[in-house]
Design a protein around this motif. Structure first.
Motif, PDB file in Angstrom:
ATOM      1  N   ILE A   1       0.866  -1.175   0.000  1.00 21.41           N
ATOM      2  CA  ILE A   1       0.000   0.000   0.000  1.00 21.41           C
ATOM      3  C   ILE A   1       0.901   1.223   0.000  1.00 21.41           C
ATOM      4  O   ILE A   1       1.820   1.335   0.829  1.00 21.41           O
ATOM      5  CB  ILE A   1      -0.913   0.004   1.239  1.00 21.41           C
ATOM      6  CG1 ILE A   1      -1.811  -1.240   1.238  1.00 21.41           C
ATOM      7  CG2 ILE A   1      -1.766   1.268   1.286  1.00 21.41           C
ATOM      8  CD1 ILE A   1      -2.605  -1.424   2.505  1.00 21.41           C
ATOM      9  N   ALA A   2       0.657   2.137  -0.927  1.00 22.09           N
ATOM     10  CA  ALA A   2       1.541   3.290  -1.085  1.00 22.09           C
ATOM     11  C   ALA A   2       1.657   4.114   0.204  1.00 22.09           C
ATOM     12  O   ALA A   2       2.722   4.616   0.542  1.00 22.09           O
ATOM     13  CB  ALA A   2       1.064   4.166  -2.235  1.00 22.09           C
ATOM     14  N   ASP A   3       0.548   4.225   0.924  1.00 28.14           N
ATOM     15  CA  ASP A   3       0.586   4.975   2.188  1.00 28.14           C
ATOM     16  C   ASP A   3       1.539   4.329   3.191  1.00 28.14           C
ATOM     17  O   ASP A   3       2.199   5.021   3.976  1.00 28.14           O
ATOM     18  CB  ASP A   3      -0.814   5.059   2.799  1.00 28.14           C
ATOM     19  CG  ASP A   3      -1.678   6.103   2.104  1.00 28.14           C
ATOM     20  OD1 ASP A   3      -1.112   7.104   1.629  1.00 28.14           O
ATOM     21  OD2 ASP A   3      -2.903   5.921   2.032  1.00 28.14           O
ATOM     22  N   GLU A   4       1.612   2.997   3.170  1.00 30.53           N
ATOM     23  CA  GLU A   4       2.530   2.302   4.074  1.00 30.53           C
ATOM     24  C   GLU A   4       3.977   2.601   3.694  1.00 30.53           C
ATOM     25  O   GLU A   4       4.832   2.802   4.562  1.00 30.53           O
ATOM     26  CB  GLU A   4       2.291   0.792   4.042  1.00 30.53           C
ATOM     27  CG  GLU A   4       3.250   0.038   4.966  1.00 30.53           C
ATOM     28  CD  GLU A   4       3.180  -1.467   4.801  1.00 30.53           C
ATOM     29  OE1 GLU A   4       3.940  -2.155   5.500  1.00 30.53           O
ATOM     30  OE2 GLU A   4       2.370  -1.943   3.982  1.00 30.53           O
ATOM     31  N   VAL A   5       4.249   2.645   2.388  1.00 29.01           N
ATOM     32  CA  VAL A   5       5.606   2.964   1.937  1.00 29.01           C
ATOM     33  C   VAL A   5       6.006   4.355   2.427  1.00 29.01           C
ATOM     34  O   VAL A   5       7.114   4.556   2.929  1.00 29.01           O
ATOM     35  CB  VAL A   5       5.704   2.887   0.395  1.00 29.01           C
ATOM     36  CG1 VAL A   5       7.099   3.309  -0.060  1.00 29.01           C
ATOM     37  CG2 VAL A   5       5.400   1.479  -0.091  1.00 29.01           C
ATOM     38  N   VAL A   6       5.095   5.310   2.294  1.00 26.28           N
ATOM     39  CA  VAL A   6       5.377   6.669   2.757  1.00 26.28           C
ATOM     40  C   VAL A   6       5.651   6.676   4.257  1.00 26.28           C
ATOM     41  O   VAL A   6       6.586   7.326   4.734  1.00 26.28           O
ATOM     42  CB  VAL A   6       4.204   7.618   2.421  1.00 26.28           C
ATOM     43  CG1 VAL A   6       4.411   8.976   3.077  1.00 26.28           C
ATOM     44  CG2 VAL A   6       4.066   7.775   0.914  1.00 26.28           C
TER      45      VAL A   6
END
Length: 228
Positions: free
Chosen positions: A104-109
Motif C-alpha cells: 500500500i503506497a501509504d505504508e511505503v510513505v
C-alpha cells in the motif's frame, strides 16, 4: 527538500510511489534500470533510496553493495520476493527496511518517514558524544560537564574533539600534531603535553569512573571511556 531516489523498473509502480511521495513534500528522482542507479545516486545525492531487487541490467543486491561502499544513505528494499531469507539477506547487506510487494503506497510513505527519522536521530547522535556527564557537541564545538559549559582554547578544543572522535584509541604526539596542528607546525611536541595538561585541569570534575585522558607510557594519549 528531502530527496528520494526510486529505483523501480515497473513504470506504473514508480509513478504511484512518486505521486504519494511528492504529496507529502518529498522531491523524487526516478530510475528504471539497475544500470543507471549508481550514476543517478552519485549525481543527485538522495536522502533515501527505494530500491527494487529484480531490475534489468543490475539487480538490487549489487546496487545496495555499491551504495554501501560509498555511503550510509538509508535504503529501503522493494520486492515481490517475500521469502524471509531474502529479507534477512537485505538486512545483512545494509538495507534499512524491506517492503514486499504488493504494498500500500501509504505504508511505503510511512516507512520512508520512519527510516528518515531514525537516520536523522543517528546523525544527531554522531554529532554529539556523551561520556557520562561529559557531553561534546562535535558540530557546535561545545563542551558541557555536569551541565556546565567548559571554555577551552581553540587548540585545546581541537585536541579534545579529535580524541572524542576516536575514544579508547591511543595516539602518539606526532599523530596528534599531524591531526590537530598540521604538518606545517614547527614547534616542540611538548605542545601536545601542555594541551593535555590544560584539558585535564579543565575536566578535573569529570568522574574518573566515566572516563579520563590517559597517558600510556611510550605510546601516547587516549580518551579512555567506559564502554556502554
Amino acid at each position: 527538500m528531502t530527496k528520494i531516489l526510486v529505483v523501480e523498473d515497473e513504470f506504473a509502480i514508480s509513478q504511484v510511489l512518486k505521486a504519494y511521495l511528492q504529496k507529502v513534500g518529498y522531491e523524487v528522482v526516478q530510475c528504471f534500470t539497475g544500470g543507471q542507479a549508481i550514476e543517478l545516486f552519485t549525481e543527485h545525492q538522495p536522502d533515501l533510496v527505494l530500491l527494487d531487487i529484480m531490475l534489468p541490467e543490475k539487480n538490487g543486491w549489487t546496487i545496495l553493495r555499491e551504495i554501501r561502499n560509498e555511503s550510509a544513505c538509508p535504503v529501503i528494499m522493494l520486492t515481490a520476493l517475500g521469502d524471509v531469507n531474502y529479507r534477512l539477506e537485505g538486512f545483512d547487506q545494509g538495507a534499512d527496511d524491506y517492503i514486499p510487494k504488493p504494498f500500500i503506497a501509504d505504508e511505503v510513505v510511512a516507512r520512508v518517514k520512519a527510516v528518515l527519522r531514525r537516520a536523522e536521530n543517528n546523525h544527531e547522535t554522531t554529532l554529539k558524544k556523551r561520556f557520562g556527564q561529559l557531553e561534546i557537541d562535535m558540530q557546535a564545538h561545545q563542551v558541557l560537564l555536569n551541565g556546565q559549559e567548559i571554555v577551552l582554547t581553540p587548540r585545546d578544543l581541537s585536541v579534545l574533539l579529535f580524541l572524542a572522535e576516536h575514544p579508547n584509541q591511543t595516539f602518539t604526539r606526532d599523530q596528534l600534531i599531524e591531526q590537530v596542528w598540521g604538518w606545517e607546525y614547527e614547534g616542540s611536541d611538548r605542545a601536545v603535553d601542555l594541551a593535555v595538561k590544560r584539558l585535564r585541569k579543565a575536566l578535573i570534575d569529570w568522574d574518573e569512573a566515566e572516563g579520563e585522558i590517559k597517558t600510556l607510557r611510550g605510546l601516547g594519549y587516549q580518551l579512555s571511556v567506559q564502554k556502554k
